[in-house]
Design a protein around this motif. Structure first.
Motif, PDB file in Angstrom:
ATOM      1  N   VAL A 146     -10.374  10.138 -85.348  1.00 29.67           N
ATOM      2  CA  VAL A 146      -8.928  10.242 -85.154  1.00 29.67           C
ATOM      3  C   VAL A 146      -8.257   8.874 -85.176  1.00 29.67           C
ATOM      4  O   VAL A 146      -7.204   8.695 -85.805  1.00 29.67           O
ATOM      5  N   LEU A 147      -8.869   7.898 -84.514  1.00 24.71           N
ATOM      6  CA  LEU A 147      -8.228   6.593 -84.356  1.00 24.71           C
ATOM      7  C   LEU A 147      -8.669   5.575 -85.397  1.00 24.71           C
ATOM      8  O   LEU A 147      -7.982   4.571 -85.601  1.00 24.71           O
ATOM      9  N   GLN A 148      -9.845   5.799 -86.013  1.00 23.06           N
ATOM     10  CA  GLN A 148     -10.381   4.874 -87.015  1.00 23.06           C
ATOM     11  C   GLN A 148     -10.381   3.439 -86.487  1.00 23.06           C
ATOM     12  O   GLN A 148      -9.856   2.514 -87.122  1.00 23.06           O
ATOM     13  N   ASP A 149     -10.982   3.263 -85.292  1.00 20.80           N
ATOM     14  CA  ASP A 149     -10.972   1.954 -84.651  1.00 20.80           C
ATOM     15  C   ASP A 149     -12.166   1.082 -85.026  1.00 20.80           C
ATOM     16  O   ASP A 149     -12.304  -0.044 -84.540  1.00 20.80           O
ATOM     17  N   GLY A 150     -13.071   1.594 -85.875  1.00 21.41           N
ATOM     18  CA  GLY A 150     -14.163   0.783 -86.378  1.00 21.41           C
ATOM     19  C   GLY A 150     -15.324   0.598 -85.431  1.00 21.41           C
ATOM     20  O   GLY A 150     -16.188  -0.244 -85.664  1.00 21.41           O
ATOM     21  N   THR A 151     -15.378   1.362 -84.341  1.00 21.03           N
ATOM     22  CA  THR A 151     -16.463   1.236 -83.379  1.00 21.03           C
ATOM     23  C   THR A 151     -17.241   2.542 -83.299  1.00 21.03           C
ATOM     24  O   THR A 151     -16.775   3.590 -83.731  1.00 21.03           O
ATOM     25  N   ARG A 152     -18.425   2.457 -82.694  1.00 19.90           N
ATOM     26  CA  ARG A 152     -19.199   3.669 -82.445  1.00 19.90           C
ATOM     27  C   ARG A 152     -19.370   3.940 -80.951  1.00 19.90           C
ATOM     28  O   ARG A 152     -19.961   4.933 -80.564  1.00 19.90           O
ATOM     29  N   ASP A 153     -18.883   3.026 -80.095  1.00 20.45           N
ATOM     30  CA  ASP A 153     -19.127   3.165 -78.661  1.00 20.45           C
ATOM     31  C   ASP A 153     -18.043   2.427 -77.881  1.00 20.45           C
ATOM     32  O   ASP A 153     -18.261   1.325 -77.386  1.00 20.45           O
ATOM     33  N   PHE A 172      -2.132   2.812 -69.291  1.00 24.29           N
ATOM     34  CA  PHE A 172      -2.244   4.202 -68.837  1.00 24.29           C
ATOM     35  C   PHE A 172      -3.661   4.396 -68.322  1.00 24.29           C
ATOM     36  O   PHE A 172      -4.555   3.602 -68.603  1.00 24.29           O
ATOM     37  N   ASP A 173      -3.881   5.446 -67.546  1.00 26.87           N
ATOM     38  CA  ASP A 173      -5.208   5.721 -67.030  1.00 26.87           C
ATOM     39  C   ASP A 173      -6.160   5.982 -68.201  1.00 26.87           C
ATOM     40  O   ASP A 173      -5.800   6.687 -69.149  1.00 26.87           O
ATOM     41  N   ALA A 174      -7.355   5.378 -68.135  1.00 26.28           N
ATOM     42  CA  ALA A 174      -8.370   5.451 -69.198  1.00 26.28           C
ATOM     43  C   ALA A 174      -8.086   4.506 -70.354  1.00 26.28           C
ATOM     44  O   ALA A 174      -8.699   4.627 -71.413  1.00 26.28           O
ATOM     45  N   LEU A 175      -7.185   3.553 -70.156  1.00 24.00           N
ATOM     46  CA  LEU A 175      -6.897   2.559 -71.199  1.00 24.00           C
ATOM     47  C   LEU A 175      -8.170   1.875 -71.690  1.00 24.00           C
ATOM     48  O   LEU A 175      -8.321   1.612 -72.892  1.00 24.00           O
ATOM     49  N   HIS A 176      -9.107   1.576 -70.773  1.00 21.49           N
ATOM     50  CA  HIS A 176     -10.297   0.808 -71.152  1.00 21.49           C
ATOM     51  C   HIS A 176     -11.130   1.500 -72.220  1.00 21.49           C
ATOM     52  O   HIS A 176     -11.885   0.860 -72.941  1.00 21.49           O
ATOM     53  N   ARG A 177     -10.990   2.828 -72.373  1.00 19.85           N
ATOM     54  CA  ARG A 177     -11.754   3.557 -73.381  1.00 19.85           C
ATOM     55  C   ARG A 177     -11.089   3.540 -74.759  1.00 19.85           C
ATOM     56  O   ARG A 177     -11.687   3.984 -75.736  1.00 19.85           O
ATOM     57  N   PHE A 178      -9.872   3.057 -74.835  1.00 15.08           N
ATOM     58  CA  PHE A 178      -9.143   3.041 -76.105  1.00 15.08           C
ATOM     59  C   PHE A 178      -8.737   1.632 -76.520  1.00 15.08           C
ATOM     60  O   PHE A 178      -7.923   1.463 -77.428  1.00 15.08           O
ATOM     61  N   VAL A 218      -5.958  14.624 -74.153  1.00 21.40           N
ATOM     62  CA  VAL A 218      -4.542  14.274 -74.064  1.00 21.40           C
ATOM     63  C   VAL A 218      -4.350  12.794 -74.392  1.00 21.40           C
ATOM     64  O   VAL A 218      -3.441  12.415 -75.138  1.00 21.40           O
ATOM     65  N   ASP A 219      -5.227  11.942 -73.832  1.00 20.61           N
ATOM     66  CA  ASP A 219      -5.125  10.506 -74.092  1.00 20.61           C
ATOM     67  C   ASP A 219      -5.295  10.203 -75.575  1.00 20.61           C
ATOM     68  O   ASP A 219      -4.593   9.350 -76.131  1.00 20.61           O
ATOM     69  N   LEU A 220      -6.238  10.884 -76.220  1.00 20.23           N
ATOM     70  CA  LEU A 220      -6.500  10.659 -77.635  1.00 20.23           C
ATOM     71  C   LEU A 220      -5.255  10.933 -78.472  1.00 20.23           C
ATOM     72  O   LEU A 220      -4.892  10.151 -79.360  1.00 20.23           O
ATOM     73  N   LEU A 221      -4.584  12.039 -78.186  1.00 24.72           N
ATOM     74  CA  LEU A 221      -3.360  12.369 -78.916  1.00 24.72           C
ATOM     75  C   LEU A 221      -2.261  11.356 -78.643  1.00 24.72           C
ATOM     76  O   LEU A 221      -1.511  10.972 -79.540  1.00 24.72           O
ATOM     77  N   GLY A 222      -2.189  10.890 -77.376  1.00 22.31           N
ATOM     78  CA  GLY A 222      -1.177   9.898 -77.033  1.00 22.31           C
ATOM     79  C   GLY A 222      -1.412   8.563 -77.727  1.00 22.31           C
ATOM     80  O   GLY A 222      -0.465   7.939 -78.225  1.00 22.31           O
ATOM     81  N   VAL A 223      -2.676   8.121 -77.788  1.00 26.10           N
ATOM     82  CA  VAL A 223      -2.984   6.865 -78.458  1.00 26.10           C
ATOM     83  C   VAL A 223      -2.719   6.977 -79.958  1.00 26.10           C
ATOM     84  O   VAL A 223      -2.215   6.049 -80.589  1.00 26.10           O
ATOM     85  N   ARG A 224      -3.068   8.129 -80.539  1.00 25.14           N
ATOM     86  CA  ARG A 224      -2.778   8.350 -81.953  1.00 25.14           C
ATOM     87  C   ARG A 224      -1.281   8.241 -82.220  1.00 25.14           C
ATOM     88  O   ARG A 224      -0.855   7.645 -83.218  1.00 25.14           O
ATOM     89  N   TRP A 225      -0.471   8.786 -81.332  1.00 29.45           N
ATOM     90  CA  TRP A 225       0.989   8.697 -81.472  1.00 29.45           C
ATOM     91  C   TRP A 225       1.444   7.240 -81.390  1.00 29.45           C
ATOM     92  O   TRP A 225       2.280   6.799 -82.185  1.00 29.45           O
TER      93      TRP A 225
END
Length: 239
Positions: A146-153, A172-178, A218-225
């Motif tokens: 979805v994000l195509q961030d170039g990482t696997r982990d 936002f909460d869970a920022l460290h994962r994105f 929810v976070d994934l959709l928000g980051v994509r936006w």
């Protein structure tokens, strides 16, 4: 103390048995390098974590302890640590011992050598349970697609980044994962470094996997936006 060139931020909750061994490993990894500081952010622990940190701080002027009055989550603890950090570069790692501090110099050196915004650790030889590894593999695959961030982990706690880059990200909460996706969104390069995963030293995980799984959608959709709404990163020079 001399102003540090590197700040190590360790978020914890109820990790009393893991603090002393991890502090010793961080000290061994960074003892011969430039001035550093280690900031433990206690996210509302109810065990002996505070007393253990007080004992260790007595002989370590570079060790700091910040405490949340109540648990606010891992991302909030990381942000508290980064806001308090005095170094221009920050390394984060989990407080359970699964992230090996011996890799901190390699991450910091890569950040300095490349001038990138973030160096993201990529775990090899995962030591989690089979079900947790499967869930992480699925989550990373979906996030990457979805994000195509170039990482696997992106879930690896070992990260090294410029403090100013982190503070420029939307919190936002869970920022460290994105972080990889959002750092790239702001026009900075990311670098990847393989790191060895280890078993937890003692205790059990204090942040629920299922909670992260459902909220993560929810976070994934928000980051994509957020990524889609960034039209162009300005390249500005003052005349």
């Amino acid at each position: 103390m001399t102003e540090p060139l590197l700040s190590v931020v360790v978020p914890i909750r109820n990790e009393a048995g893991n603090i002393a061994p991890l502090v010793a490993e961080i000290e061994a990894a960074l003892g011969l390098r430039a001035p550093f500081e280690v900031i433990y952010v206690d996210d509302g622990s109810t065990d002996g974590s505070g007393a253990e940190l007080a004992r260790l701080r007595a002989e370590r002027p570079w060790l700091r302890h910040i405490r949340h009055a109540a648990s606010c989550g891992q991302s909030a603890a990381i942000r508290t640590g980064v806001l308090a950090a005095r170094g221009p570069a920050v390394v984060t790692l989990d407080g359970d011992g699964q992230n090996d501090p011996a890799f901190i110099p390699a991450l910091h050196d890569r950040l300095l050598a490349t001038g990138c915004g973030l160096v993201q650790g990529q775990r090899v030889g995962r030591k989690d349970t089979g079900s947790k590894k499967l869930q992480s593999r699925i989550a990373n695959a979906v996030r990457g697609a979805v994000l195509q961030d170039g990482t696997r982990d992106t879930g690896c706690g070992l990260k090294c980044f410029r403090r100013d880059v982190y503070l420029g990200l939307p919190y936002f909460d869970a920022l460290h994962r994105f972080m990889p996706a959002l750092v790239r969104r702001d026009g900075h390069r990311i670098e990847l470094v393989d790191v060895v995963d280890r078993p937890r030293l003692t205790g059990v995980s204090n942040y629920g996997l299922l909670d992260r799984l459902w909220v993560g959608i929810v976070d994934l959709l928000g980051v994509r936006w957020l990524i889609r709404r960034r039209r162009r990163v300005p390249q500005a020079d003052e005349a």
